[in-house]
Design an enzyme around this catalytic site. Sequence first.
Site, PDB file in Angstrom:
ATOM      1  N   ARG A 110     -10.843  -1.512   9.942  1.00  0.00           N
ATOM      2  CA  ARG A 110      -9.978  -0.247  10.329  1.00  0.00           C
ATOM      3  C   ARG A 110     -10.482  -0.017  11.807  1.00  0.00           C
ATOM      4  NH1 ARG A 110     -10.206   3.672   5.068  1.00  0.00           N
ATOM      5  NH2 ARG A 110     -12.080   2.401   4.339  1.00  0.00           N
ATOM      6  N   GLU A 159       4.024   1.824  -0.670  1.00  0.00           N
ATOM      7  CA  GLU A 159       4.957   1.981  -1.754  1.00  0.00           C
ATOM      8  C   GLU A 159       4.154   1.989  -3.013  1.00  0.00           C
ATOM      9  OE1 GLU A 159       7.994   3.000  -1.126  1.00  0.00           O
ATOM     10  OE2 GLU A 159       8.898   1.769   0.135  1.00  0.00           O
ATOM     11  N   TYR A 206       0.852  -1.218  -0.155  1.00  0.00           N
ATOM     12  CA  TYR A 206       0.138   0.136  -0.071  1.00  0.00           C
ATOM     13  C   TYR A 206       1.021   1.124   0.067  1.00  0.00           C
ATOM     14  CZ  TYR A 206      -3.891   3.213   1.477  1.00  0.00           C
ATOM     15  OH  TYR A 206      -4.791   4.219   1.655  1.00  0.00           O
ATOM     16  N   THR A 214      -1.042   6.833  18.323  1.00  0.00           N
ATOM     17  CA  THR A 214      -1.897   8.131  18.114  1.00  0.00           C
ATOM     18  C   THR A 214      -2.452   7.976  16.664  1.00  0.00           C
ATOM     19  OG1 THR A 214      -0.292   9.666  17.427  1.00  0.00           O
ATOM     20  CG2 THR A 214      -0.843   9.245  19.896  1.00  0.00           C
TER      21      THR A 214
HETATM   22  P1  NAD Z   1     -12.890   1.929   0.295  1.00  0.00           P
HETATM   23  O1  NAD Z   1     -11.991   0.669   0.288  1.00  0.00           O
HETATM   24  O2  NAD Z   1     -14.156   2.211   0.819  1.00  0.00           O
HETATM   25  O3  NAD Z   1     -12.761   2.358  -1.298  1.00  0.00           O
HETATM   26  C1  NAD Z   1     -12.115   2.028  -2.356  1.00  0.00           C
HETATM   27  C2  NAD Z   1     -12.719   1.818  -3.569  1.00  0.00           C
HETATM   28  O4  NAD Z   1     -11.990   1.415  -4.525  1.00  0.00           O
HETATM   29  C3  NAD Z   1     -13.529   0.320  -3.383  1.00  0.00           C
HETATM   30  O5  NAD Z   1     -15.090   0.766  -3.725  1.00  0.00           O
HETATM   31  C4  NAD Z   1     -12.983  -0.635  -4.052  1.00  0.00           C
HETATM   32  O6  NAD Z   1     -14.138  -1.649  -4.500  1.00  0.00           O
HETATM   33  C5  NAD Z   1     -12.394   0.059  -5.297  1.00  0.00           C
HETATM   34  N1  NAD Z   1     -11.207  -0.560  -6.019  1.00  0.00           N
HETATM   35  C6  NAD Z   1     -10.381  -1.235  -5.157  1.00  0.00           C
HETATM   36  N2  NAD Z   1      -9.316  -1.637  -6.060  1.00  0.00           N
HETATM   37  C7  NAD Z   1     -10.167  -1.315  -7.368  1.00  0.00           C
HETATM   38  C8  NAD Z   1      -9.454  -1.676  -8.745  1.00  0.00           C
HETATM   39  N3  NAD Z   1      -8.656  -2.242  -8.858  1.00  0.00           N
HETATM   40  N4  NAD Z   1     -10.174  -0.986  -9.696  1.00  0.00           N
HETATM   41  C9  NAD Z   1     -11.333  -0.420  -9.249  1.00  0.00           C
HETATM   42  N5  NAD Z   1     -11.797  -0.219  -8.215  1.00  0.00           N
HETATM   43  C10 NAD Z   1     -11.034  -0.575  -7.091  1.00  0.00           C
HETATM   44  O7  NAD Z   1     -11.821   3.086   0.710  1.00  0.00           O
HETATM   45  P2  NAD Z   1     -11.895   4.408   0.988  1.00  0.00           P
HETATM   46  O8  NAD Z   1     -11.541   4.958   2.432  1.00  0.00           O
HETATM   47  O9  NAD Z   1     -13.132   5.187   0.483  1.00  0.00           O
HETATM   48  O10 NAD Z   1     -10.545   4.948   0.232  1.00  0.00           O
HETATM   49  C11 NAD Z   1     -10.784   5.584  -0.850  1.00  0.00           C
HETATM   50  C12 NAD Z   1      -9.047   6.096  -1.366  1.00  0.00           C
HETATM   51  O11 NAD Z   1      -8.742   7.108  -0.273  1.00  0.00           O
HETATM   52  C13 NAD Z   1      -8.367   5.092  -1.515  1.00  0.00           C
HETATM   53  O12 NAD Z   1      -7.379   5.162  -2.546  1.00  0.00           O
HETATM   54  C14 NAD Z   1      -7.213   5.036  -0.349  1.00  0.00           C
HETATM   55  O13 NAD Z   1      -6.168   4.643  -0.386  1.00  0.00           O
HETATM   56  C15 NAD Z   1      -7.698   6.535   0.156  1.00  0.00           C
HETATM   57  N6  NAD Z   1      -7.372   7.033   1.512  1.00  0.00           N
HETATM   58  C16 NAD Z   1      -8.482   6.659   2.352  1.00  0.00           C
HETATM   59  C17 NAD Z   1      -7.898   6.903   3.715  1.00  0.00           C
HETATM   60  C18 NAD Z   1      -9.074   6.848   5.021  1.00  0.00           C
HETATM   61  O14 NAD Z   1      -8.805   6.949   6.198  1.00  0.00           O
HETATM   62  N7  NAD Z   1     -10.285   6.510   4.549  1.00  0.00           N
HETATM   63  C19 NAD Z   1      -6.917   7.375   4.166  1.00  0.00           C
HETATM   64  C20 NAD Z   1      -5.965   7.624   3.226  1.00  0.00           C
HETATM   65  C21 NAD Z   1      -6.051   7.418   2.045  1.00  0.00           C
HETATM   66  N1  UDP Z   2      -6.186  -0.896  15.460  1.00  0.00           N
HETATM   67  C1  UDP Z   2      -6.537  -1.218  16.792  1.00  0.00           C
HETATM   68  N2  UDP Z   2      -7.688  -2.057  16.742  1.00  0.00           N
HETATM   69  C2  UDP Z   2      -8.413  -2.627  15.743  1.00  0.00           C
HETATM   70  C3  UDP Z   2      -8.029  -1.838  14.451  1.00  0.00           C
HETATM   71  C4  UDP Z   2      -6.818  -1.044  14.653  1.00  0.00           C
HETATM   72  O1  UDP Z   2      -5.926  -1.072  17.850  1.00  0.00           O
HETATM   73  O2  UDP Z   2      -9.386  -3.259  15.794  1.00  0.00           O
HETATM   74  C5  UDP Z   2      -5.035   0.339  15.751  1.00  0.00           C
HETATM   75  C6  UDP Z   2      -4.072  -0.320  14.633  1.00  0.00           C
HETATM   76  O3  UDP Z   2      -3.132  -1.036  15.033  1.00  0.00           O
HETATM   77  C7  UDP Z   2      -3.550   1.282  14.491  1.00  0.00           C
HETATM   78  C8  UDP Z   2      -4.614   2.224  14.671  1.00  0.00           C
HETATM   79  O4  UDP Z   2      -5.520   1.472  15.435  1.00  0.00           O
HETATM   80  O5  UDP Z   2      -2.473   1.434  15.383  1.00  0.00           O
HETATM   81  C9  UDP Z   2      -5.327   2.725  13.096  1.00  0.00           C
HETATM   82  O6  UDP Z   2      -5.666   1.567  12.414  1.00  0.00           O
HETATM   83  P1  UDP Z   2      -6.393   1.380  11.052  1.00  0.00           P
HETATM   84  O7  UDP Z   2      -6.259   0.150  10.593  1.00  0.00           O
HETATM   85  O8  UDP Z   2      -7.758   2.223  11.318  1.00  0.00           O
HETATM   86  O9  UDP Z   2      -5.522   2.603  10.126  1.00  0.00           O
HETATM   87  P2  UDP Z   2      -3.885   2.831   9.967  1.00  0.00           P
HETATM   88  O10 UDP Z   2      -3.877   4.305  10.295  1.00  0.00           O
HETATM   89  O11 UDP Z   2      -2.979   2.002  10.940  1.00  0.00           O
HETATM   90  O12 UDP Z   2      -3.962   2.627   8.636  1.00  0.00           O
END
Ligand code: NAD
Ligand code: UDP
Length: 320
Positions: free
Chosen positions: A192, A153, A151, A216
């Site tokens: 998550r 990289e 993820y 955190t």
């Molecule tokens: P999510 O898993 O709910 O959404 C990702 C979507 O991408 C899903 O609908 C999945 O089916 C689709 N998908 C995955 N692989 C695919 C592929 N090969 N082709 C077409 N569709 C594909 O996650 P999210 O939280 O909504 O994340 C959306 C974006 O935001 C992602 O790129 C994620 O890396 C980024 N992001 C989210 C967070 C967060 O905290 N929610 C934090 C950092 C980055």
């Molecule tokens: N975590 C936890 N219990 C869970 C799921 C996650 O303690 O059931 C912790 C995880 O180890 C990390 C933080 O909560 O330290 C956030 O995890 P998440 O998977 O939501 O996202 P990340 O920020 O690690 O990508």
Amino acid sequence: MGRNYFSQKRVLVTGGAGFLGSHLIDRLLDQGHDVLCVDNLFTGSKRNIEHLHQHPRFEFLRHDVCFPLFVEVDEIYNLACPASPVHYQHDPVQTTKTSVHGAINMLGLAKRLKCRIFQASTSEVYGDPSIHPQVESYWGNVNPIGIRSCYDEGKRCAETLFFDYHRQLGLDIKVVRIFNTYGPRMHPSDGRVVSNFIMQALKGDPITIYGDGSQTRSFCFASDLVEGFLRFMDSPAGFTGPMNLGNPNEFTIRELAELVIELTGSKSKIDFRPLPQDDPLQRCPDISLAKAKLDWEPQVQLREGLQKTIDYFANGDFVD
Ligand code: NAD
Ligand code: UDP
Ligand code: UDP
């Protein structure tokens, strides 16, 4: 708000059936745009977009962004990628392919169409950071061969591709680094921390804290984040980012568990489990750039956002 023929855009959202993508699509449709949602439904769900099926300006295409896509649009948001560690580690090779091949295909599409393209990058590009809070100029501390690397990289390589298409071919790019975001439409078994804790609390199951809970995170509510996306996408060409978006209020995971227990009134006990490999110890965004350039900062604080998320999970037929 309606748009006229000239201001209405055809917008492609990859990953549009996911948690963030579906909220973004709701806002784009509200603004009067025409939206094409492309998703392979790996972690996304038809449930997130089922309210849009009769919408005259909404279209869904089941497609994997690892393969070329030939459509005609005015703007692209590239969000396709599993975001939860449980899901992105399920098939790590596919995760890297999604980030890298997906970015190449969407950049190729943007190049042909000469259109603006947005990349959903992540705070994970900072890895386990040695500076705190994280500023955009920090290069990160990422393990290239660990279980999170597919993820981290993959997203770092996608950023490289975006900036090389920008420098080499003049593409109009917008790269945002998203910090932990939560809210309704997260998948209940997404893995998550926010969805895990809420589902565990609602079911009365033990709350699983990994490690001692002193690590955190800073949690942003989905509506705040999407507002930042839209402002960034409407900002002048040449302002490429990378730009942090997230809520700068930092909590320990233990504090989060206690707040979820309080808000749900749950009798769940806390169950400490081993800390996964390469789990970052601290994470908090410096959002000075977004404040200065977009006049953006989060409006919804954790207690209020958690309550809305709890209501969603409690009322959504997710708890047996
Ligand atoms: P999510 O898993 O709910 O959404 C990702 C979507 O991408 C899903 O609908 C999945 O089916 C689709 N998908 C995955 N692989 C695919 C592929 N090969 N082709 C077409 N569709 C594909 O996650 P999210 O939280 O909504 O994340 C959306 C974006 O935001 C992602 O790129 C994620 O890396 C980024 N992001 C989210 C967070 C967060 O905290 N929610 C934090 C950092 C980055
Ligand atoms: N975590 C936890 N219990 C869970 C799921 C996650 O303690 O059931 C912790 C995880 O180890 C990390 C933080 O909560 O330290 C956030 O995890 P998440 O998977 O939501 O996202 P990340 O920020 O690690 O990508
Ligand atoms: N691509 C796409 N849709 C388009 C144009 C290109 O999916 O409308 C894909 C194409 O398959 C290629 C990738 O985007 O693999 C990168 O395109 P680019 O033009 O940059 O590279 P090239 O085709 O020259 O290798």
